[in-house]
Write a protein that holds these residues in place. Structure first.
Motif, PDB file in Angstrom:
ATOM      1  N   TRP A  61     -61.884 -39.900  -2.231  1.00 39.47           N
ATOM      2  CA  TRP A  61     -61.322 -39.612  -3.551  1.00 39.47           C
ATOM      3  C   TRP A  61     -60.338 -40.716  -3.899  1.00 39.47           C
ATOM      4  N   ALA A  62     -60.335 -41.109  -5.153  1.00 38.06           N
ATOM      5  CA  ALA A  62     -59.444 -42.192  -5.576  1.00 38.06           C
ATOM      6  C   ALA A  62     -57.996 -41.804  -5.317  1.00 38.06           C
ATOM      7  N   GLY A  63     -57.275 -42.683  -4.692  1.00 34.59           N
ATOM      8  CA  GLY A  63     -55.887 -42.384  -4.365  1.00 34.59           C
ATOM      9  C   GLY A  63     -55.045 -43.638  -4.411  1.00 34.59           C
ATOM     10  N   PRO A  64     -53.779 -43.532  -4.105  1.00 31.96           N
ATOM     11  CA  PRO A  64     -53.086 -42.315  -3.673  1.00 31.96           C
ATOM     12  C   PRO A  64     -52.878 -41.338  -4.829  1.00 31.96           C
ATOM     13  N   PRO A  65     -52.696 -40.049  -4.497  1.00 35.40           N
ATOM     14  CA  PRO A  65     -52.566 -39.050  -5.559  1.00 35.40           C
ATOM     15  C   PRO A  65     -51.236 -39.174  -6.300  1.00 35.40           C
ATOM     16  N   GLN A  66     -51.286 -38.858  -7.575  1.00 33.35           N
ATOM     17  CA  GLN A  66     -50.095 -38.745  -8.409  1.00 33.35           C
ATOM     18  C   GLN A  66     -49.952 -37.290  -8.826  1.00 33.35           C
ATOM     19  N   GLY A  67     -48.769 -36.756  -8.699  1.00 28.78           N
ATOM     20  CA  GLY A  67     -48.563 -35.359  -9.062  1.00 28.78           C
ATOM     21  C   GLY A  67     -47.395 -34.781  -8.300  1.00 28.78           C
ATOM     22  N   MET A  68     -47.472 -33.491  -8.015  1.00 30.52           N
ATOM     23  CA  MET A  68     -46.375 -32.855  -7.291  1.00 30.52           C
ATOM     24  C   MET A  68     -46.848 -31.559  -6.658  1.00 30.52           C
ATOM     25  N   ARG A  69     -46.028 -31.085  -5.746  1.00 31.74           N
ATOM     26  CA  ARG A  69     -46.209 -29.741  -5.205  1.00 31.74           C
ATOM     27  C   ARG A  69     -45.260 -28.810  -5.956  1.00 31.74           C
ATOM     28  N   LEU A  70     -45.793 -27.718  -6.420  1.00 30.72           N
ATOM     29  CA  LEU A  70     -44.999 -26.746  -7.164  1.00 30.72           C
ATOM     30  C   LEU A  70     -44.429 -25.706  -6.210  1.00 30.72           C
ATOM     31  N   ASP A  71     -43.136 -25.500  -6.285  1.00 28.23           N
ATOM     32  CA  ASP A  71     -42.463 -24.490  -5.463  1.00 28.23           C
ATOM     33  C   ASP A  71     -42.766 -23.110  -6.041  1.00 28.23           C
ATOM     34  N   VAL A  72     -43.565 -22.327  -5.307  1.00 31.84           N
ATOM     35  CA  VAL A  72     -43.940 -20.993  -5.786  1.00 31.84           C
ATOM     36  C   VAL A  72     -43.402 -19.899  -4.871  1.00 31.84           C
ATOM     37  N   ALA A  73     -42.413 -20.235  -4.040  1.00 31.81           N
ATOM     38  CA  ALA A  73     -41.904 -19.269  -3.065  1.00 31.81           C
ATOM     39  C   ALA A  73     -41.442 -17.978  -3.740  1.00 31.81           C
ATOM     40  N   ALA A  74     -40.780 -18.102  -4.881  1.00 30.43           N
ATOM     41  CA  ALA A  74     -40.260 -16.909  -5.556  1.00 30.43           C
ATOM     42  C   ALA A  74     -41.378 -16.010  -6.079  1.00 30.43           C
ATOM     43  N   MET A  75     -42.551 -16.591  -6.328  1.00 27.12           N
ATOM     44  CA  MET A  75     -43.673 -15.840  -6.888  1.00 27.12           C
ATOM     45  C   MET A  75     -44.748 -15.537  -5.849  1.00 27.12           C
ATOM     46  N   LEU A  96     -63.284 -14.190   2.329  1.00 31.24           N
ATOM     47  CA  LEU A  96     -62.136 -15.058   2.570  1.00 31.24           C
ATOM     48  C   LEU A  96     -61.542 -14.736   3.941  1.00 31.24           C
ATOM     49  N   SER A  97     -61.478 -15.741   4.787  1.00 31.08           N
ATOM     50  CA  SER A  97     -61.007 -15.530   6.154  1.00 31.08           C
ATOM     51  C   SER A  97     -59.487 -15.609   6.217  1.00 31.08           C
ATOM     52  N   PRO A  98     -58.885 -15.071   7.277  1.00 29.18           N
ATOM     53  CA  PRO A  98     -57.438 -15.223   7.446  1.00 29.18           C
ATOM     54  C   PRO A  98     -56.997 -16.682   7.439  1.00 29.18           C
ATOM     55  N   ALA A  99     -57.810 -17.585   7.994  1.00 30.28           N
ATOM     56  CA  ALA A  99     -57.449 -19.001   8.009  1.00 30.28           C
ATOM     57  C   ALA A  99     -57.407 -19.569   6.599  1.00 30.28           C
ATOM     58  N   VAL A 100     -58.379 -19.194   5.778  1.00 31.60           N
ATOM     59  CA  VAL A 100     -58.397 -19.646   4.382  1.00 31.60           C
ATOM     60  C   VAL A 100     -57.184 -19.108   3.638  1.00 31.60           C
ATOM     61  N   LEU A 101     -56.909 -17.836   3.813  1.00 30.54           N
ATOM     62  CA  LEU A 101     -55.782 -17.220   3.105  1.00 30.54           C
ATOM     63  C   LEU A 101     -54.454 -17.829   3.541  1.00 30.54           C
ATOM     64  N   ALA A 102     -54.339 -18.180   4.806  1.00 34.60           N
ATOM     65  CA  ALA A 102     -53.093 -18.777   5.290  1.00 34.60           C
ATOM     66  C   ALA A 102     -52.823 -20.107   4.607  1.00 34.60           C
ATOM     67  N   VAL A 103     -53.850 -20.916   4.426  1.00 37.41           N
ATOM     68  CA  VAL A 103     -53.668 -22.221   3.788  1.00 37.41           C
ATOM     69  C   VAL A 103     -53.389 -22.062   2.295  1.00 37.41           C
ATOM     70  N   LEU A 104     -54.074 -21.135   1.657  1.00 35.69           N
ATOM     71  CA  LEU A 104     -53.991 -21.016   0.201  1.00 35.69           C
ATOM     72  C   LEU A 104     -52.855 -20.110  -0.276  1.00 35.69           C
ATOM     73  N   GLN A 105     -52.130 -19.499   0.647  1.00 38.96           N
ATOM     74  CA  GLN A 105     -50.998 -18.664   0.257  1.00 38.96           C
ATOM     75  C   GLN A 105     -49.701 -19.186   0.871  1.00 38.96           C
ATOM     76  N   ARG A 106     -49.534 -20.500   0.830  1.00 36.47           N
ATOM     77  CA  ARG A 106     -48.292 -21.111   1.267  1.00 36.47           C
ATOM     78  C   ARG A 106     -47.279 -21.091   0.119  1.00 36.47           C
ATOM     79  N   PRO A 107     -46.012 -21.399   0.375  1.00 33.23           N
ATOM     80  CA  PRO A 107     -45.000 -21.315  -0.685  1.00 33.23           C
ATOM     81  C   PRO A 107     -45.018 -22.496  -1.648  1.00 33.23           C
ATOM     82  N   PHE A 108     -46.096 -23.251  -1.675  1.00 38.85           N
ATOM     83  CA  PHE A 108     -46.256 -24.298  -2.674  1.00 38.85           C
ATOM     84  C   PHE A 108     -47.718 -24.382  -3.088  1.00 38.85           C
TER      85      PHE A 108
END
Length: 253
Positions: free
Chosen positions: A191-205, A233-245
């Motif tokens: 994929w064309a990189g390096p990426p431009q963007g940000m990680r969104l802090d979603v801990a509160a939500m 959806l496996s526990p491993a998938v959910l663990a990665v996709l439900q992080r605080p960002f």
């Protein structure tokens, strides 16, 4: 960049809040290839936007009726209706009103990816999105509907002069091999990189996001009992996709 290196760079993007991601005060329209992608990839963003009083919309592109093809209890029309209701329940958990959830109902596995179908799909998305920031699954996701979602997002953004952000869902498989169990081999990808963007802090939500994901009970193996080999959806998938960002990358011009 190779896919795993790209995702490592995504994980190193700066962390910030909603105003940093959307400094112009715009609303968002999240394009979800299937019912559940909006919660898995963008649940925190949707909840933050809704809580801030910004327009927060969801467009589900496919009918989701292909997840349990061998179920007799839930043939495609019944499964479509079930997944639509799950998406509405998830949206409610995130604070998104039912009127702000749209269903385009292309067949699961056949989201328009090229030619006139892509053009028509992009215009339909643009009409529904209005002047909001578009958010689509990153085309690096190894699933044809997710790739098509990215293509539609790019074309709709170009037609409307809109900003487009990409969010990874299944792209994380390149960085977290535990997500791959039962899903078959990954294709080699760059994929064309390096990426431009940000990680969104979603801990509160995060609690809201977790409730939204839990609303997709059919995808957690909790509803359809006559298709034991179907996707879940496996526990491993959910663990990665439900992080605080959550990660959002800018679409390259």
């Amino acid at each position: 960049m190779k896919a795993d290196a790209y995702l490592r760079a995504v994980e190193a993007l700066p962390l910030g809040g909603l105003d940093a991601l959307l400094p112009d005060g715009s609303g968002i329209t999240v394009l979800a290839p299937h019912p559940d992608d909006e919660s898995l990839g963008c649940g925190g963003l949707l909840a933050l936007a809704a809580a801030a009083g910004r327009p927060a919309r969801i467009l589900v592109l496919s009918d989701g009726a292909g997840s349990h093809p061998h179920s007799r209890l839930f043939p495609a029309p019944r499964l479509r209706d079930l997944r639509r209701q799950e998406a509405l329940d998830a949206a409610a958990a995130l604070g998104v009103a039912p009127d702000d959830v749209g269903f385009l109902d292309w067949p699961d596995g056949d989201v328009p990816a090229g030619g006139q179908r892509l053009e028509d799909a992009s215009r339909a998305v643009l009409d529904a999105a209005g002047q909001t920031t578009l958010v689509a699954t990153l085309g690096l996701d190894p699933h044809k509907d997710h790739e098509a979602c990215w293509a539609i997002g790019r074309r709709a953004a170009a037609l409307g002069g809109l900003r487009l952000l990409g969010y990874p869902v299944w792209s994380w498989r390149y960085l977290y091999p535990e997500m791959n169990e039962g899903l078959g081999p990954l294709p080699a990808a760059e994929w064309a990189g390096p990426p431009q963007g940000m990680r969104l802090d979603v801990a509160a939500m995060l609690p809201r996001k977790q409730r939204a994901v839990a609303s997709h009970r059919s995808q957690l193996g909790q509803v359809i009992g006559d298709a034991p080999s179907a996707f879940a959806l496996s526990p491993a998938v959910l663990a990665v996709l439900q992080r605080p960002f959550e990660a959002y990358v800018e679409a390259a011009a």
